[in-house]
Design an enzyme around this catalytic site. Structure first.
Site, PDB file in Angstrom:
ATOM      1  N   SER A 110      -0.793   4.090  -3.652  1.00  0.00           N
ATOM      2  CA  SER A 110       0.021   4.834  -2.691  1.00  0.00           C
ATOM      3  C   SER A 110       1.503   4.560  -2.926  1.00  0.00           C
ATOM      4  CB  SER A 110      -0.363   4.443  -1.261  1.00  0.00           C
ATOM      5  OG  SER A 110       0.432   5.120  -0.331  1.00  0.00           O
ATOM      6  N   GLY A 111       2.281   5.641  -3.023  1.00  0.00           N
ATOM      7  CA  GLY A 111       3.715   5.504  -3.262  1.00  0.00           C
ATOM      8  C   GLY A 111       4.102   5.570  -4.712  1.00  0.00           C
ATOM      9  N   THR A 115       1.302  12.642  -5.624  1.00  0.00           N
ATOM     10  CA  THR A 115       1.445  13.979  -5.030  1.00  0.00           C
ATOM     11  C   THR A 115       2.559  14.762  -5.698  1.00  0.00           C
ATOM     12  OG1 THR A 115       0.641  13.122  -2.916  1.00  0.00           O
ATOM     13  CG2 THR A 115       1.822  15.225  -2.866  1.00  0.00           C
ATOM     14  N   ASN A 160       4.643   4.259   1.409  1.00  0.00           N
ATOM     15  CA  ASN A 160       5.020   5.615   1.019  1.00  0.00           C
ATOM     16  C   ASN A 160       5.254   6.439   2.279  1.00  0.00           C
ATOM     17  OD1 ASN A 160       5.394   8.042  -0.219  1.00  0.00           O
ATOM     18  ND2 ASN A 160       3.314   8.251  -1.003  1.00  0.00           N
ATOM     19  N   SER A 163       2.356   9.611   2.121  1.00  0.00           N
ATOM     20  CA  SER A 163       1.155   9.118   1.438  1.00  0.00           C
ATOM     21  C   SER A 163      -0.022  10.045   1.712  1.00  0.00           C
ATOM     22  CB  SER A 163       0.820   7.706   1.922  1.00  0.00           C
ATOM     23  OG  SER A 163      -0.383   7.255   1.336  1.00  0.00           O
ATOM     24  N   SER A 164      -0.711  10.469   0.637  1.00  0.00           N
ATOM     25  CA  SER A 164      -1.912  11.293   0.789  1.00  0.00           C
ATOM     26  C   SER A 164      -3.047  10.409   1.274  1.00  0.00           C
ATOM     27  CB  SER A 164      -2.292  11.946  -0.546  1.00  0.00           C
ATOM     28  OG  SER A 164      -1.285  12.797  -0.994  1.00  0.00           O
ATOM     29  N   GLY A 390      -5.382   5.672  -5.593  1.00  0.00           N
ATOM     30  CA  GLY A 390      -5.559   4.687  -6.650  1.00  0.00           C
ATOM     31  C   GLY A 390      -6.289   3.461  -6.141  1.00  0.00           C
ATOM     32  N   GLU A 392      -7.043   0.060  -4.569  1.00  0.00           N
ATOM     33  CA  GLU A 392      -6.365  -0.586  -3.453  1.00  0.00           C
ATOM     34  C   GLU A 392      -6.851  -2.018  -3.298  1.00  0.00           C
ATOM     35  OE1 GLU A 392      -6.487   1.574   0.174  1.00  0.00           O
ATOM     36  OE2 GLU A 392      -5.143   3.161  -0.528  1.00  0.00           O
TER      37      GLU A 392
END
Length: 1109
Positions: A110-111, A115, A160, A163-164, A390, A392
């Site tokens: 994330s970040g 996206t 992020n 973040s998605s 991704g 984590e």
């Protein structure tokens, strides 16, 4: 010499190493150092063969402009510096030209910019594919689906701001030309737990904040919301506002995007109502209450929020309130209803909110798919873009069920990545006829099997534990894991039978640890069972199905009592496992392209590169493993043509041009450079170089050769420049000398010419002065003679004038004396007559002055020119009385004439009719005064313009003088029927008002008389000539609002056509012929039931009575 073509390359002006395959030496430290060096120089993209590494710069860079798109369009992958556009172009061209389905896998934590990377890929494909109205509409819909999904599926996290919180896979479908036809979106594992609870420093999904910030006051009132974030328990307040994010503007963007994608206004409104309902669910609170049987139950504290939710969703409030307080369990034919305590009620509320939002998100994805799906059924080419979470790893054992599922997905992606990479390498070696050597690598299939095995896998045991009767807790699930997985080399637990972890203090008792390909991850077992169950009580499902809200009802089909399914719904883990299996199967049918996203720091700041954080990501992304797999055979390969083009200057035989096949040129080149045979191999279309040192050696030689060539070019250029300068100076000297000689001759000629002109001017001046002197002498002689003659003539004239004046004075004196004498004689003669006539003369003079004064004053006191103005100045003297009256009469006649002269022919006709009406009805008919001010229009129905009366208009050929709706009085009962009354030059016609059909036609010669009362009513009778065809049914009795006008026009028209005056009878009692009988029509005064409208009533066979108010 032919102009040398210069092409840029990946190896030109390279900062660090553009392709990690060429990195020497290859280890973690040099890998990170190379990334950092490129990042510091704004080079955020690096290759690992065909894989793109993207480092998030956390700022805007000028590398995505339309010019950059054109630079990378239709270019070889290694022809320019590394860029995401190069990979996008390679994938698009392979799909378009080679008919290979493609997929682009974007991974990272994330970040890291996943996206944004997916947006860049889609924007590049949209920019380079075809144009056209339909194609542009499809591209716009595909691009505008992103803002909608981001609003409902993205949130601000500590890592992020956008973040998605879901995985997205989009298949973009193309036709045979490479133009987009549509797309299909699949979503994976929305983090729905965020709806009810967010970690500290994070926000709920964007759409909640966008709705409250950007909606109008009218919309908020309709959704029963307030703009204050603190009013809602589901919204965290510590990070409600994000720097640099305008939620209000983003809300407008989302609304516009939904419109472009194809959402109707009703659908958008329904979606926002569901979002509002989810927000308000969080404000429902419960309180405990004891029942008589000793059991605890929960009650809602404030039912106002529940009432507003029910109004939004059209649900019966009692039904929803009971669903929050009771739970019904069905087993075969039995139903058992139990109460919910406060904790269970809160669980039910949050489960409903999570399920409602999760199902709304799935509905949004399906609705977008309906809009963007390809409309044609022709064979399509497909490019898939996978933007998924991704790997984590959270600290302090914060990894829970969501992280376990995410990491499982990444294990599968890593497995397919290694398999497809090796497969691609092997296929290229076979295609190029290069010997394939087996490559040793870590196969993570054993980890995938640990998680997904249908018998002993962690997911299978979690499902088995969730379905097991009896008490099921997270601890019992951990015990089962310890029994089954204790001996597995990648599973670790403090409670397992394996003695090596009994004293491991880093492994808590309530946790288990899995050694993933990216490293060891410690999972907290708490919450695994509940999150896997994802249980929503059937009572709540049925309550939602009973909603009058169409969208909400469609989201809960299992709530339909007619379709009750006692089978337990699939668990979250099994659903995700099936989705991942489908995704892997889909990816294996496509040619893969990889983008590995890396986050350089946790502060979301530019120019900061945290090496330890990057090292962590490199490990769990397996990038070093990827490089080693790529370098296991040959580290670098290149087609013969670009290779020869780049290195041809290193050999005299290939420089400057090689005329044979490119492969032969490369062989000659490498033999000339004496490179060992084991360092390279020749394929069918490419040369393969085993060691990066060989490539760098070639680059060093090329660099030195380029310097030598540059020196040679400089030397030749300087010589050419000096020769050119010398020849130019020599040519300039000849030109300057010629111009100087020309200038000197011109100056000498001008000097001689000037001297000649001066001499000529002096000679001409002397001649002119001599001639002038002679002319002046002649002129003076003539002037002297003229002057003497003038003086002589003047003297003679003055003498004659003096004589004539003397003679005139004598004559004038005689005349004056004679005049005085005559006057004296006349006065003496007239004096005796003056005294006798003086009074008469004075009287006449005085009278004349008075009359003159009278007329002058009348001139200034005249009244206006209006004929109705009765003002007239008063008479000043009595003797002028007759004159004063006559003047008034003459003036009035004159101004009336002036007023009449202004009339048009039509106005004259109107006034003539008005005058005729005055003569006929004034002081006779009480209705007349009210008609004076109303203009006579005649054509009240506009038959020529109204299409309803087209048939009637076609049947009448004559000019229509009057067209009006009248009430025809029935002879039998005195009731009225509407008829159209038409008067033409020769006939009187009656027609039906609805159909326009002519009922009666009466020639004007057959009309003998018109009768009416003297009262204020509109009744009149038209008497017909006895024995005529029209009189067969008798006379007509009508009622009209324009009686005066109709009678007048009928009178004038009859007079003009028959030269006979129509008899107008005005009486309150007259006879009317009805067939063979004569009926008396009598008008009486009386009060009316219906106000001031006269009524007609048949009293007997001989009397018809009209009551007039």
């Amino acid at each position: 010499m032919a102009k040398m073509e210069v092409k840029s390359s990946l190896l030109d002006n390279m900062i660090g190493v553009g392709d990690m395959v060429l990195l020497e030496p290859l280890n973690e430290e040099t890998f990170i150092g190379n990334l950092k060096k490129r990042f510091d120089h704004n080079e955020i993209y690096t290759y690992i063969g065909s894989v793109v590494i993207s480092v998030n710069p956390y700022r805007s860079l000028p590398i995505y402009s339309p010019e950059k798109v054109e630079d990378y369009r239709n270019r070889n992958f290694y022809e320019l510096s590394p860029h995401i556009f190069a990979l996008s172009d390679e994938a698009y061209r392979s799909l378009r030209d080679q008919d290979k389905d493609q997929c682009i896998l974007i991974t990272g934590e994330s970040g890291a910019g996943k996206t944004e990377a997916s947006k860049l890929v889609m924007s590049y494909v949209a920019a380079v594919c075809g144009k056209g109205a339909e194609v542009n509409e499809v591209k716009e819909q595909l691009l505008q689906s992103n803002p909608v999904l981001e609003a409902f599926g993205n949130a601000k996290t500590v890592r992020n701001d956008n973040s998605s919180r879901f995985g997205k896979y989009m298949d973009i479908e193309f036709d045979f030309k490479g133009d987009p036809l549509g797309g299909v979106i699949s979503n994976y594992l929305l983090e729905k737990s965020r709806v009810v609870k967010q970690p500290r420093g994070e926000r709920n999904f964007h759409v909640f904040y966008q709705l409250l910030s950007g909606a109008s006051e009218e919309l908020l009132q309709k959704l029963k919301l307030e703009r204050d974030f603190s009013r809602y328990n589901y919204l965290s307040l510590d990070s409600a506002k994000v720097n640099g994010v305008d939620d209000a503007a983003n809300f407008r963007t989302v609304r516009n995007a939904m419109q472009i994608v194809g959402f109707t206004d009703h659908e958008t409104e329904s979606v926002l109502e569901v979002v509002a309902a989810v927000l308000k669910l969080g404000n429902i609170e419960f309180k405990p209450e004891s029942r008589v049987n000793g059991l605890d139950e929960s009650k809602i504290k404030d039912k106002n929020e529940l009432k507003e939710i029910c109004e939004l969703t059209s649900i019966d409030q009692l039904v929803l309130e009971r669903a929050f307080s009771f739970r019904t369990v069905e087993a075969k034919q039995e139903k058992v209803s139990t109460t919910l305590n406060v904790a269970q009620a809160y669980y039910a509320r949050d489960a409903l909110a999570k399920n409602l939002y999760s199902r709304l998100f799935s509905w949004l994805v399906n609705r977008i798919n309906e809009s963007i799906k390809a409309q044609t059924k022709v064979r399509k080419k497909v490019m898939g873009v996978l933007d998924i979470y991704g790997f984590e790893i959270f600290e302090n054992a914060d990894n829970s069920f969501e992280q376990f599922i995410i990491n499982y997905c990444n294990e599968k992606l890593q497995q397919i990545f290694i398999e497809l990479t090796l497969k691609e390498e092997q296929e290229e070696y076979i295609r190029e006829d290069i010997e394939w050597t087996h490559i040793e690598y870590f196969n993570n299939a054993i980890i995938c099997d640990l998680i997904e095995n249908n018998t002993n896998g962690i997911l299978a045991m979690l499902d088995e534990e969730c379905l097991r009767p009896g008490t099921v807790t997270d601890e019992t699930f951990l015990e089962k894991l310890n029994q089954v997985c204790a001996t597995h080399q990648h599973f670790e637990s403090r409670m397992s039978k394996c003695s090596r972890f009994l004293n491991d203090t880093t492994l808590p008792h309530s946790c288990f640890r899995i050694q993933h390909y990216a490293g060891k991850v410690l999972y907290q077992v708490e919450g695994f069972v509940d999150k896997n169950n994802d249980l929503l009580y059937r009572d709540l499902s049925q309550a939602m199905w009973k909603a009058g809200h169409v969208l909400i009802k469609s989201l809960f089909p299992e709530g339909n009592p007619a379709k009750v399914n006692l089978k337990r719904p699939p668990t979250a883990g099994s659903q995700f496992k099936a989705s991942v299996a489908t995704l892997m199967k889909n990816l294996q049918t496509k040619n893969p392209n990889y983008i590995r996203c890396i986050k350089p720091n946790d502060k979301k700041a530019a120019h900061i590169f945290n090496e330890s954080l990057v090292c962590h990501q490199i490990r769990y992304l397996g990038l070093l493993e990827n490089v080693r797999v790529r370098r296991a055979g040959y580290a670098f390969r290149q087609a013969y043509e670009p290779c020869l083009e780049r290195y041809k200057m290193l050999c005299k035989q290939t420089w400057p041009h090689w005329k044979g096949p490119a492969r032969s040129g490369v062989e000659v080149l490498f033999n000339e450079l004496e490179i060992p045979m084991e360092e390279y191999s020749f394929g069918r279309s490419k040369i393969f170089i085993r060691n990066p040192r060989t490539l760098f050696q070639l680059e060093d030689i090329r660099k030195q050769r380029l310097e030598d060539l540059a020196t040679l070019i400089q030397k030749i250029y300087r010589g050419w420049k000096c020769r050119t300068h010398f020849l130019l100076m020599k040519k300039s000297q000849v030109v300057i000398a010629a111009w100087c000689r020309r200038y000197a001759q011109q100056k000498r000629y001008q000097k001689i010419k000037s001297s000649a002109l001066v001499i000529q001017s002096y000679i001409r001046g002397w001649k002119a002065r001599k001639l002038l002197r002679e002319l002046k002498h002649q002129k003076r002689c003539k002037e002297a003679a003229t002057t003497i003659a003038a003086y002589w003539h003047g003297t003679q004239a003055r003498r004659e004038l003096k004589r004539l004046k003397e003679e005139a004075r004598r004559k004038h004196a005689v005349a004056v004396i004679w005049a005085y004498w005559l006057g004296l004689k006349v006065r003496r003669e007239y004096r005796k007559f003056f005294r006798a006539n003086a009074g008469k003369k004075i009287y006449e003079f005085t009278l004349q002055r008075i009359v003159q004064k009278y007329f002058l004053e009348m001139k200034n006191k005249m009244p206006s020119l209006s004929p109705i103005d009765k003002n007239w100045p008063p008479r000043p003297y009595l003797f002028l009385d007759s004159t004063h009256k006559e003047l008034k009469r003459i003036f009035h006649l004159w101004r009336c004439k002036k007023y009449r002269d202004q009339f048009t022919d039509q106005q004259k006709l109107i006034y003539e009719e008005k005058l005729e009406a005055s003569e006929l009805f004034k002081d006779k008919k009480a209705l007349y005064p009210s008609s004076v001010g109303q203009p006579f229009q005649g054509a009240y129905l506009e038959i020529n313009k109204n299409p309803k009366y087209k048939k009637l208009k076609d049947a009448i050929e004559e000019k229509i003088i009057i067209a009006e709706v009248v009430n025809k009085i029935n002879r039998a009962n005195g009731k009225s029927t509407s008829r159209i009354f038409l008067l033409t030059n020769n006939n009187l016609l009656l027609a039906d008002q609805k159909s326009g059909q002519i009922k009666s036609e009466v020639p004007l010669v057959d009309v003998t008389k018109v009768s009416m009362s003297s009262q204020n009513d509109g009744f009149f009778a038209v008497h017909l000539k006895e024995g005529s065809e029209a009189a067969s049914k008798g006379d007509f009795l009508f009622s009209s609002d324009h009686l005066i006008e109709m009678a007048t026009k009928l009178y004038r028209t009859t007079l003009s056509q028959t030269n006979q005056k129509l008899n107008i009878e005005i009486s309150d009692e007259f006879l009317v012929q009805f067939r063979q009988d004569k009926v008396c029509v009598k008008f009486i005064q009386g009060a009316q039931k219906n106000g001031s409208v006269p009524t007609c009533k048949r009293k007997n066979n001989r009397l018809l009575e009209v009551a007039v108010p």
